[in-house]
Write an enzyme that holds these catalytic residues in place. Structure first.
Site, PDB file in Angstrom:
ATOM      1  N   SER A 181       0.850  -1.191   0.000  1.00  0.00           N
ATOM      2  CA  SER A 181       0.000   0.000   0.000  1.00  0.00           C
ATOM      3  C   SER A 181       0.878   1.230   0.000  1.00  0.00           C
ATOM      4  O   SER A 181       2.084   1.151   0.258  1.00  0.00           O
ATOM      5  CB  SER A 181      -0.914   0.029   1.233  1.00  0.00           C
ATOM      6  OG  SER A 181      -1.831  -1.043   1.222  1.00  0.00           O
ATOM      7  N   SER A 216      -3.456  -3.724  -3.062  1.00  0.00           N
ATOM      8  CA  SER A 216      -2.767  -2.521  -2.616  1.00  0.00           C
ATOM      9  C   SER A 216      -3.768  -1.445  -2.254  1.00  0.00           C
ATOM     10  O   SER A 216      -4.710  -1.175  -2.991  1.00  0.00           O
ATOM     11  CB  SER A 216      -1.842  -2.006  -3.730  1.00  0.00           C
ATOM     12  OG  SER A 216      -1.080  -0.905  -3.284  1.00  0.00           O
ATOM     13  N   ASP A 222      -4.108   2.315  -1.972  1.00  0.00           N
ATOM     14  CA  ASP A 222      -3.381   3.492  -2.463  1.00  0.00           C
ATOM     15  C   ASP A 222      -4.227   4.736  -2.211  1.00  0.00           C
ATOM     16  O   ASP A 222      -5.184   5.009  -2.942  1.00  0.00           O
ATOM     17  CB  ASP A 222      -3.075   3.346  -3.955  1.00  0.00           C
ATOM     18  CG  ASP A 222      -2.434   2.002  -4.272  1.00  0.00           C
ATOM     19  OD1 ASP A 222      -1.467   1.650  -3.594  1.00  0.00           O
ATOM     20  OD2 ASP A 222      -2.928   1.308  -5.180  1.00  0.00           O
TER      21      ASP A 222
END
Length: 351
Positions: free
Chosen positions: A233, A271, A273
């Site tokens: 991340s 992830s 983000d």
């Protein structure tokens, strides 16, 4: 060393004096690094938007999630009201709850908040479980309060510190990184500062140089000696002294992801983000009976967009180049997060 010492200076705008988020006047950063025993490699990073009471003197804010696989706290109220009422804490995934409690305690204890009955604590996270025994819950409530108490203006420590202690990026040791950009007077003279918690993957690109591919460590490499993971991340915190509305701050946060893209991010399914942007200008702060009195025009936003992308890109590079090798041992296994080999990167840049 920082990326500029290696010759990497992304973009067209010059950085501020510190090349850090604290170039935006009034912003303070505090960090606590927790390295204990064989396997605890984690920490917390605090960002305070100004020297006053953030609950009573709120800053407008905007959020953008490029991929929402994350456990960020306080998101929906930021989206709904477009403002921050607490500092921002960054930590690891399983410490979010403790960070929320610490922010609530900290906020209730501020002078003038004696009648407060609701607090929207904002906490960002990345999962540092590849180097840290995340299940051991090594970050405590006191660590969170200590990071808030340690917050100060001036240079910001980077690399394996605070919330970046156990993170990885592009297969190498990641961490905390920061950078800033100062717009020319003709474009408003505003400062844009960025701090990142880098813990994501892809194929590393440094100011246009395909470092990951040349060093044969990148996601989806068919014949790489050591393939890098894409998951992880990234938390991006963008601050500016420009008088922006929450709507334009959301736009600014979205452009910060352009800087993440330039580093070669995969933006993978696993992830989280996130970019969170806020403005410190007195004219846009909000409080009891007081709203924004100014908003920078839409048609003059583009230079700020460029500055946000540039500072985000360089902040990631600083996180990587300032990180050092970190080792831990978990379940009998030796885990190593190796620092980016700066000598090899320098050689690539000279070719």
């Amino acid at each position: 060393m920082r990326a500029r010492a290696l010759g990497f200076a992304p973009g067209i705008f010059a950085p501020g004096p510190l090349n850090a988020i604290t170039d935006v006047a009034g912003i303070r950063v505090g960090q606590v690094t927790v390295m204990e025993g064989e396997a605890t490699r984690t920490g917390v990073t605090a960002i305070l938007p100004h020297v006053g009471n953030p609950f009573a003197d709120r800053v407008p804010a905007g959020l953008f999630a490029m991929n929402g696989y994350g456990k960020m706290a306080g998101v929906t109220q930021v989206q709904e009201l477009g403002e921050l009422e607490t500092p921002i804490l960054l930590t690891n995934t399983l410490a979010v709850g403790r960070a929320v409690e610490a922010l609530v305690d900290w906020t209730l204890a501020q002078p003038g908040n004696e009648a407060v009955r609701s607090v929207n604590a904002v906490v960002g996270e990345t999962n540092d479980g590849r180097l840290n025994d995340i299940r051991a819950r090594g970050v405590t409530h006191q660590h969170m309060l200590d990071a808030l108490a340690a917050a100060a203006e001036g240079p910001v420590a980077e690399g394996c510190v605070g919330a970046g202690t156990g993170t990885m990026a592009f297969g190498w040791k990641g961490g905390i990184g920061t950078s800033s950009r100062l717009l020319p007077t003709a474009l408003g003279g505003w400062m844009v500062g960025v701090l990142v918690q880098a813990n994501y993957g892809g194929a590393l690109v440094m100011d246009g140089l395909s470092v990951g591919r040349h060093l044969k460590k990148y996601y989806l490499a068919e014949h790489a000696a050591e393939q890098a993971d894409a998951d992880g991340s990234v938390m991006v915190v963008v601050a500016t002294d420009a008088p922006l509305s929450d709507r334009n701050l959301q736009r600014l946060a979205r452009r910060a992801m352009g800087g993440i893209a330039r580093t070669g991010a995969a933006f993978s399914d696993g992830s989280g983000d996130y970019a969170l942007a806020f403005a410190t200008h007195e004219a846009v702060r909000r409080g009891p009976g007081r709203g924004a009195t100014l908003d920078w025009p839409n048609e003059r936003m583009s230079p700020l967009f460029v500055a946000a992308a540039e500072a985000t890109e360089e902040a990631v590079l600083n996180a990587l180049t300032m990180a050092t090798t970190v080792e831990s041992r978990l379940g009998g296994r030796r885990l190593v997060g190796r620092a980016l080999p700066l000598d090899q990167v320098s050689a690539l840049r000279r070719t």
